[in-house]
Each structure stands twice: as structure tokens, then as C-alpha cells.
Scaffold this motif. Structure first.
Motif, PDB file in Angstrom:
ATOM      1  N   LEU A 220       0.846  -1.244  -0.108  1.00 60.23           N
ATOM      2  CA  LEU A 220       0.072   0.035  -0.022  1.00 60.23           C
ATOM      3  C   LEU A 220       0.842   1.134   0.090  1.00 60.23           C
ATOM      4  O   LEU A 220       0.705   2.335  -0.745  1.00 60.23           O
ATOM      5  N   VAL A 221       1.976   1.093   0.816  1.00 63.65           N
ATOM      6  CA  VAL A 221       2.893   2.395   0.684  1.00 63.65           C
ATOM      7  C   VAL A 221       3.554   2.574  -0.550  1.00 63.65           C
ATOM      8  O   VAL A 221       3.464   3.527  -1.051  1.00 63.65           O
ATOM      9  N   SER A 222       4.184   1.564  -1.234  1.00 65.61           N
ATOM     10  CA  SER A 222       4.654   1.561  -2.423  1.00 65.61           C
ATOM     11  C   SER A 222       3.504   2.080  -3.725  1.00 65.61           C
ATOM     12  O   SER A 222       4.031   2.819  -4.513  1.00 65.61           O
ATOM     13  N   ALA A 223       2.356   1.775  -3.459  1.00 67.62           N
ATOM     14  CA  ALA A 223       1.305   2.084  -4.300  1.00 67.62           C
ATOM     15  C   ALA A 223       1.124   3.659  -4.023  1.00 67.62           C
ATOM     16  O   ALA A 223       0.936   4.486  -5.269  1.00 67.62           O
ATOM     17  N   GLY A 224       1.278   4.039  -2.933  1.00 65.39           N
ATOM     18  CA  GLY A 224       1.188   5.703  -2.777  1.00 65.39           C
ATOM     19  C   GLY A 224       2.302   6.291  -3.278  1.00 65.39           C
ATOM     20  O   GLY A 224       2.128   7.406  -4.005  1.00 65.39           O
ATOM     21  N   ILE A 225       3.464   5.797  -3.178  1.00 61.43           N
ATOM     22  CA  ILE A 225       4.686   6.415  -3.495  1.00 61.43           C
ATOM     23  C   ILE A 225       4.620   6.496  -5.148  1.00 61.43           C
ATOM     24  O   ILE A 225       5.260   7.259  -6.053  1.00 61.43           O
ATOM     25  N   SER A 226       4.062   5.310  -5.724  1.00 69.18           N
ATOM     26  CA  SER A 226       4.106   5.259  -7.371  1.00 69.18           C
ATOM     27  C   SER A 226       3.273   6.418  -7.767  1.00 69.18           C
ATOM     28  O   SER A 226       3.498   6.744  -8.996  1.00 69.18           O
ATOM     29  N   LYS A 286      10.911  22.507  -8.279  1.00 73.48           N
ATOM     30  CA  LYS A 286       9.659  21.923  -8.525  1.00 73.48           C
ATOM     31  C   LYS A 286       9.818  20.343  -8.507  1.00 73.48           C
ATOM     32  O   LYS A 286       9.210  19.584  -7.909  1.00 73.48           O
ATOM     33  N   ALA A 287      10.758  19.944  -9.209  1.00 71.82           N
ATOM     34  CA  ALA A 287      11.237  18.668  -9.200  1.00 71.82           C
ATOM     35  C   ALA A 287      11.966  18.301  -7.664  1.00 71.82           C
ATOM     36  O   ALA A 287      11.472  17.200  -7.326  1.00 71.82           O
ATOM     37  N   VAL A 288      12.622  19.122  -7.139  1.00 69.13           N
ATOM     38  CA  VAL A 288      13.123  18.708  -5.858  1.00 69.13           C
ATOM     39  C   VAL A 288      12.104  18.604  -4.545  1.00 69.13           C
ATOM     40  O   VAL A 288      11.897  17.815  -4.056  1.00 69.13           O
ATOM     41  N   SER A 289      10.892  19.761  -4.984  1.00 70.32           N
ATOM     42  CA  SER A 289       9.882  19.649  -4.008  1.00 70.32           C
ATOM     43  C   SER A 289       8.980  18.481  -4.061  1.00 70.32           C
ATOM     44  O   SER A 289       8.495  17.939  -2.946  1.00 70.32           O
ATOM     45  N   ILE A 290       8.894  17.820  -5.248  1.00 65.61           N
ATOM     46  CA  ILE A 290       8.172  16.395  -5.104  1.00 65.61           C
ATOM     47  C   ILE A 290       9.122  15.283  -4.783  1.00 65.61           C
ATOM     48  O   ILE A 290       8.667  14.483  -3.855  1.00 65.61           O
ATOM     49  N   THR A 291      10.270  15.332  -5.067  1.00 66.45           N
ATOM     50  CA  THR A 291      11.112  14.189  -4.726  1.00 66.45           C
ATOM     51  C   THR A 291      11.360  14.054  -3.160  1.00 66.45           C
ATOM     52  O   THR A 291      11.436  13.010  -2.667  1.00 66.45           O
ATOM     53  N   SER A 292      11.531  15.288  -2.456  1.00 61.64           N
ATOM     54  CA  SER A 292      11.981  15.435  -1.208  1.00 61.64           C
ATOM     55  C   SER A 292      10.835  14.988  -0.096  1.00 61.64           C
ATOM     56  O   SER A 292      11.254  14.237   0.962  1.00 61.64           O
ATOM     57  N   ILE A 293       9.486  14.774  -0.680  1.00 59.97           N
ATOM     58  CA  ILE A 293       8.738  14.380   0.374  1.00 59.97           C
ATOM     59  C   ILE A 293       8.565  12.944   0.278  1.00 59.97           C
ATOM     60  O   ILE A 293       7.918  12.291   1.318  1.00 59.97           O
ATOM     61  N   GLN A 351      14.274   9.106  -7.939  1.00 63.04           N
ATOM     62  CA  GLN A 351      15.418   9.783  -8.781  1.00 63.04           C
ATOM     63  C   GLN A 351      15.537   9.189 -10.142  1.00 63.04           C
ATOM     64  O   GLN A 351      15.659  10.161 -10.881  1.00 63.04           O
ATOM     65  N   LEU A 352      15.117   7.891 -10.301  1.00 59.33           N
ATOM     66  CA  LEU A 352      15.257   7.530 -11.645  1.00 59.33           C
ATOM     67  C   LEU A 352      14.212   8.257 -12.480  1.00 59.33           C
ATOM     68  O   LEU A 352      14.474   8.405 -13.726  1.00 59.33           O
TER      69      LEU A 352
END
Length: 630
Positions: A220-226, A286-293, A351-352
Motif C-alpha cells: 500500500l505504501v509503494s502504491a502511494g509512492i508510485s 519543482k522537481a526537488v519539492s516532489i522528490t523530497s517528500i 530519482q530514476l
């Protein structure tokens, strides 16, 4: 026992969910494989190193799993010394290595030694795996750079005429390095997944119930991250576009610094740079703000899952005799090792996706179907025997915009043919067809009756030299600039070429003479000096065919006269195509061709055309009036 049906039901639901997710991941993986096949093909150059990296990584993961088994044995000996010792089923190993028949204390010592030994061996193979993975990355970048450079060499000039150089520089430098970083994250994912697989197998052996719950919750966590990965991917494309624009603006400023200073365009260029820099900052932020969360969110949810599993084990499994304390401790040990692994995998996935813009851009760059490739001939050019002919030639940089119309022209061997006309008449374009910088849209260019496209272009250009009004000087020494692309050239020949080009005097006045470094685009030289270096470069090649595209346009009148004398000597026995702005430089031409709007309007001898009082006579009159006014 009453819990088993419920767990079986949960297992079926989890398996159905996992199969559905696996199917979608398989489709996604297939798409990723197709999109990034251009990268996968490069592994054929170093498949041995890549295979070693995978093998060492797998072996390290196996020893990780073996270590978990030894830890379980160690914890059992500590928590329940009277329990039956854990066995592997291999008698000699159980007796002589694990010491199942020995006292508890001795078994503890043996297991501790085995844990240390396993850790040491695992560390060795982990090091080897990382080392060969790094080498694989460097090899991949090396061959990608090589492939991109080979692509550039095989493309027609049409491609470079339509593509911003800053974008190409950004691709071959920044974006290829980002691909190396992307591959690093791929290797992290593969490495951690291998270890994760071993850990999951260990967890299943310890407690299938806790394993099912863990997989369900973490899925479920991975689905949220996806769901965040799509936004990261979109942001990466925006960042790539902004990066290319920023590089283009910066490169144009550096290359055009003389023009910027001449027009005092500081504020204009500052605004362009600030806009490009600001857009790059916004896209990157913008890219960093999404990846950092991703990481803090993942870590917080994982901690809550761990606490829930502990409560379930103590409340349900241990009281019902379905789990021993040593197994729970080992399970928690493995789960605690899995949590940072999963966090690293999620971070690597984010990151990928952050580099998908670069991957897509390099893929498009290497995609061949939409590019104008240069098609070389296989017939060796041994020299011009009679003439060069243009037969019904039309040409356009775009198929719907023709700039040369119905050109029929004969250029005889050993004679000078001059091309005259106003700016934009098509003089340089016509001359560019001879060395095959471009090919005709319709019609043919023939050398001694053979289509130019049948010749090997390298053999043709080795017997041809071009001196254009847009002279390029490399950031190297004067000697290397004159002897460009020529090996084993004697200094005496270089000096003689410089002398004939009226360049020797100013070269000797430079700080290090012929060894002086000229800077980017010859920034240390004046326009006339750069032109004379280019003429010396052409003279040294001793060409059969010489194309002079306003070669003396940047020279003062004294230098022009001296260069003109040298060129007249050089022209003896050679075929010269001279594009002239000053008619005084072509008075002795054997044939003058006048062009207007891409068409030949008259041709003949210089005096012959003047006597006709046609187009050439009008140009002659205009220049005569201008010279008198000056």
C-alpha cells in the motif's frame, strides 16, 4: 488454528492484488525496456563486466541470507538454551561447523564466528559488486558519448542548421552524465531488490503470517509512492527543457561576446540569462519539492507498520504458540534491515523518474528515423580530369522552400570560376554543393560525368580546400591551426604556407610565435589575421580544387593585394571557385557567373559581361561609385 482460514483468505486477497499489480508492472517494465533499449544495446561492449557485477551482487545477497540463519541460531541459543538446535539437514555441516552436539556455550561461540565470517565474505562480494557496477557505469557513459559523437559525424549539415548548438552541448555533457546517475539508481534498485528477495524468503520461513501482513501494508505504501512518480517524471521533462535553454543562452553569450560588447547589449543579455536561469531554477525546485517528500513520508508510515506488526505478534501469534520469541526477534531484525532497503529503493525509483527527461532526450537524439543522415559513396576520387557540371540543379534547405533554381553550369579544370551576386543570391549555397555539404534537391552535380554522390566524400575533400568568410579558429596553437587535421607536417611547410598567406609577419610578432595559443574561435586575433590563418591552412593542403568564399573580405587593401597575388600563384593548374563581393578580386577570372534570387542570370568572361552592360556591369558601376565616394 482458528486463525488459519482467515490468514488463508487474506493470503488469497494479497496474492490477487499482487498478481494484478505485477501485471501492470510487467506492462510498465516492457514499455521501459522498449524506451531504453538504446541503453541496453550498449552493454554488448562490456557484457563481461556487467555480468560480474550482477554475479557478485547476487552472491553478496546470498551470504546476507545465510547470515540471517546464523542470527536465528544465535538468538535461539540465548533465549531458549534447552531447545533443539537448528539444523540445516547437512549432517557434516551441522556436526562439525554448527556443533549441534556440543554444549550451548560452544554453539554460541561457533555461531558468532560464523556470523563474523559471513559478514566478512558478504562485505568482500558487496565491494566487488559495487566496483564492477561503477566500472559498468563509466563504460556505459563512454560508449554513449562515442555513439553520440559518431552520430554527429554521420549527420548532414541540415541537421545542425536546424538544431541549437547549446541543446546539443547540453545533451552530450550534462544529460549523458545524468544517464550515468540514472544507471546508478538502477543498480541500487537491482542490488537492493536482490537483498530484499533474500530477506523476504527468510521472513516467510520465520513467519508466513507476519510476512503476508508486512507485504500487504508495504505494498500500500509503494502504491502511494508510485502515484508520486508520475509527477516526478513530468517535472523531469520540464527541467530538461529548461536546462537546454539555459545552456543555449549561456553558450550563445560566450560565443557572441564580441557582438554583445559591440552593441552594448549587456542589459538585453542579462534579461535573457536571468529568464533562462530563473526558469531552470523553477523547474529544478519543482522537481526537488516532489522528490523530497517521498523519504520522510515513507519512513513515517514504515515506523507505524513496524509497531503494528509487533503488537499483532505479541497479542496473537506468541500466545497461540505460532511464533517463538527467537523467531520474532530474528523477524524484527530482518524487518529492520528491510526498512532502509525499501526506503532506498523508493528513493532510487523517484530519482530514476527524475532523470526520465534526460533519458528521453538522449533516446530522441539517437533515434535515427527522423534525421537527415549523410549517405557516402564508395568510389574513390583520384582527381579532377575535365570538369564539374551542375545539371538542372534545384536546392532547398527545406523541400518546400527552394533557394537554387535550375542551375546549369560547367566549371572547367584548371580555371577560375567566379560567383557574383547580391547577398542571398545563392552563391555560397551553390559552392557548398561541390564538397557535398549539401546534396541537390533535384538534378545532379557531376565530376567528369560521375554523380558526386557516388564518390567517397573523404577522398573528395582531401583534394579540396575551402576558405570561407566565416573562419573558424581552434583553441590551439598557430601551428596546429594551420596544419589542422594533417599529420607529420614539417615546420618548413607550415612557415611557407604562412608566408604565402601574408601571415608570417604577425605570427612572428605573437608572444610564442607559432606556438601561441589562439583562444576560443581565435579571440586573440583580428578578423584579417584569422582569415590569413585560414588561407594558410588551405595553402598547406595543396588542393586540386579551391573554394574561396569571400576569402579576402576581412583584409585591408594592402593585405588583400598581397593575398590576391598569392592566390593567383596558387590557382595556376588548379580549379578555383571564388565567391566575390569585391569585383576587383575576380578581374582575372576565366568565367564569371552572376546569380540573382537563386538563378543564373548571366555568365561569361569578365570583360565580355561588362561589354554587354548587363547585371555584372550594374554591380561594377555601383562599386565604382562607392569607391569614388569613399
Amino acid at each position: 488454528m482458528t486463525l488459519l482460514p482467515n490468514f488463508n483468505s487474506i493470503t488469497i486477497q494479497v496474492m490477487n492484488s499482487k498478481i494484478s499489480r505485477l501485471f501492470h508492472q510487467l506492462l510498465s517494465a516492457t514499455k521501459i525496456w522498449q524506451e531504453n533499449y538504446f541503453l541496453i544495446k550498449e552493454f554488448r561492449h562490456f557484457r563481461g563486466i556487467a555480468i560480474l557485477a550482477i554475479v557478485f551482487t547476487i552472491v553478496a545477497a546470498i551470504f546476507e541470507g545465510i547470515g540471517v540463519g546464523f542470527i536465528l541460531s544465535f538468538l535461539q541459543n540465548l533465549t531458549d538454551p534447552q531447545a533443539q538446535p537448528i539444523r540445516t539437514g547437512i549432517d557434516w555441516f551441522d556436526i562439525w561447523v554448527l556443533g549441534v552436539n556440543a554444549p550451548v556455550t560452544e554453539r554460541v561461540y561457533r555461531v558468532c564466528a560464523l556470523i563474523l565470517l559471513t559478514t566478512l565474505v558478504r562485505s568482500l562480494f558487496t565491494y566487488l559488486g559495487r566496483l564492477y557496477t561503477q566500472i559498468t557505469q563509466f563504460k556505459l557513459v563512454y560508449y554513449l558519448r562515442k555513439r553520440v559523437f559518431e552520430l554527429f559525424q554521420s549527420l548532414s549539415l541540415k541537421y545542425f542548421a536546424k538544431t541549437r548548438s547549446g541543446g546539443l552541448v547540453h545533451s552530450i555533457t550534462t544529460e549523458i552524465m545524468q544517464i550515468m546517475q540514472a544507471f546508478n539508481f538502477v543498480s541500487v534498485i537491482l542490488t537492493k531488490f536482490t537483498i530484499l528477495f533474500v530477506y523476504i524468503v527468510s521472513m516467510v520461513l520465520l513467519s508466513w503470517q507476519l510476512t503476508v501482513i508486512s507485504i500487504l501494508l508495504f505494498s500500500l505504501v509503494s502504491a502511494g509512492i508510485s502515484s508520486l512518480l508520475g509527477r516526478v517524471r513530468e517535472a523531469s521533462f520540464e527541467r530538461t527543457r529548461a536546462g537546454k535553454w539555459y545552456t543555449s543562452v549561456s553558450l550563445e553569450y560566450i560565443n557572441g561576446i564580441r557582438t554583445v560588447q559591440a552593441f552594448a547589449a549587456y542589459n538585453f543579455e542579462r534579461k535573457r540569462f536571468d529568464e533562462a536561469n530563473s526558469n531552470f531554477l523553477k523547474a529544478t525546485t519543482k522537481a526537488v519539492s516532489i522528490t523530497s517528500i517521498v523519504e520522510p513520508l515513507s519512513e513515517g508510515v514504515a515506523t507505524a507498520i513496524l509497531v503494528g506488526i509487533l503488537l499483532f505478534a505479541f497479542v496473537v501469534l506468541i500466545p497461540n504458540g505460532q511464533l517463538q520469541a527467537s523467531s520474532l526477534l530474528t523477524f524484527l531484525f530482518v524487518l529492520l534491515r528491510i526498512m532502509p532497503l525499501r526506503r532506498q529503493i523508493d528513493g532510487a525509483r523517484v530519482q530514476l523518474n527524475n532523470f526520465q527527461g534526460s533519458l528521453s532526450n538522449i533516446r530522441e537524439l539517437l533515434y535515427q528515423d527522423d534525421k537527415p543522415f549523410f549517405h557516402n559513396g564508395n568510389r574513390r576520387f583520384v582527381g579532377l580530369k575535365e570538369k564539374i557540371e551542375f545539371v538542372n540543379v534545384d536546392f532547398g534547405y527545406d523541400s518546400d522552400e527552394i533557394v537554387l533554381h535550375d542551375i546549369n553550369l560547367t566549371i572547367e579544370k584548371g580555371k577560375m570560376t567566379a560567383l557574383v551576386g547580391a547577398s542571398g543570391a545563392g552563391k555560397s549555397t551553390l559552392a557548398d554543393l561541390i564538397p557535398r555539404f549539401y546534396d541537390p534537391t533535384h538534378g545532379k552535380v557531376l565530376i567528369d560525368g560521375t554523380d558526386l554522390r557516388e564518390f567517397d566524400v573523404h577522398s573528395l575533400r582531401n583534394k579540396l580546400a575551402v576558405v570561407s568568410q566565416d573562419t573558424y579558429i581552434f583553441n590551439t596553437s598557430v601551428r596546429d591551426n594551420i596544419a589542422y587535421a594533417m599529420e607529420d607536417v614539417e615546420d618548413a611547410a607550415v612557415i611557407e604556407a604562412a608566408k604565402l598567406a601574408n601571415a608570417l609577419e604577425f605570427i612572428q610578432d605573437l608572444p610564442q610565435g607559432f606556438d601561441t595559443q589562439l583562444g576560443d574561435r581565435g579571440v586573440r586575433l583580428s578578423g584579417g589575421q584569422r582569415q590569413r590563418i585560414a588561407i594558410a591552412r588551405a595553402l598547406l593542403r595543396n588542393p586540386e580544387i579551391l573554394i574561396l568564399d569571400e576569402a579576402t573580405s576581412a583584409l585591408d587593401s594592402v593585405s588583400e593585394r598581397l593575398i590576391q597575388q598569392s592566390l593567383e600563384k596558387l590557382a595556376v593548374g588548379r580549379t578555383v571557385i571564388a565567391i566575390a563581393h569585391r569585383l576587383s578580386t575576380i578581374v582575372r577570372a576565366d568565367k564569371v557567373v552572376v546569380l540573382e534570387q537563386g538563378r543564373i542570370v548571366e555568365q561569361g568572361g569578365y570583360q565580355e559581361l561588362l561589354d554587354k552592360r548587363g547585371k555584372l556591369w550594374k554591380y561594377h558601376q555601383i562599386q565604382h561609385e562607392l569607391s569614388q565616394a569613399g
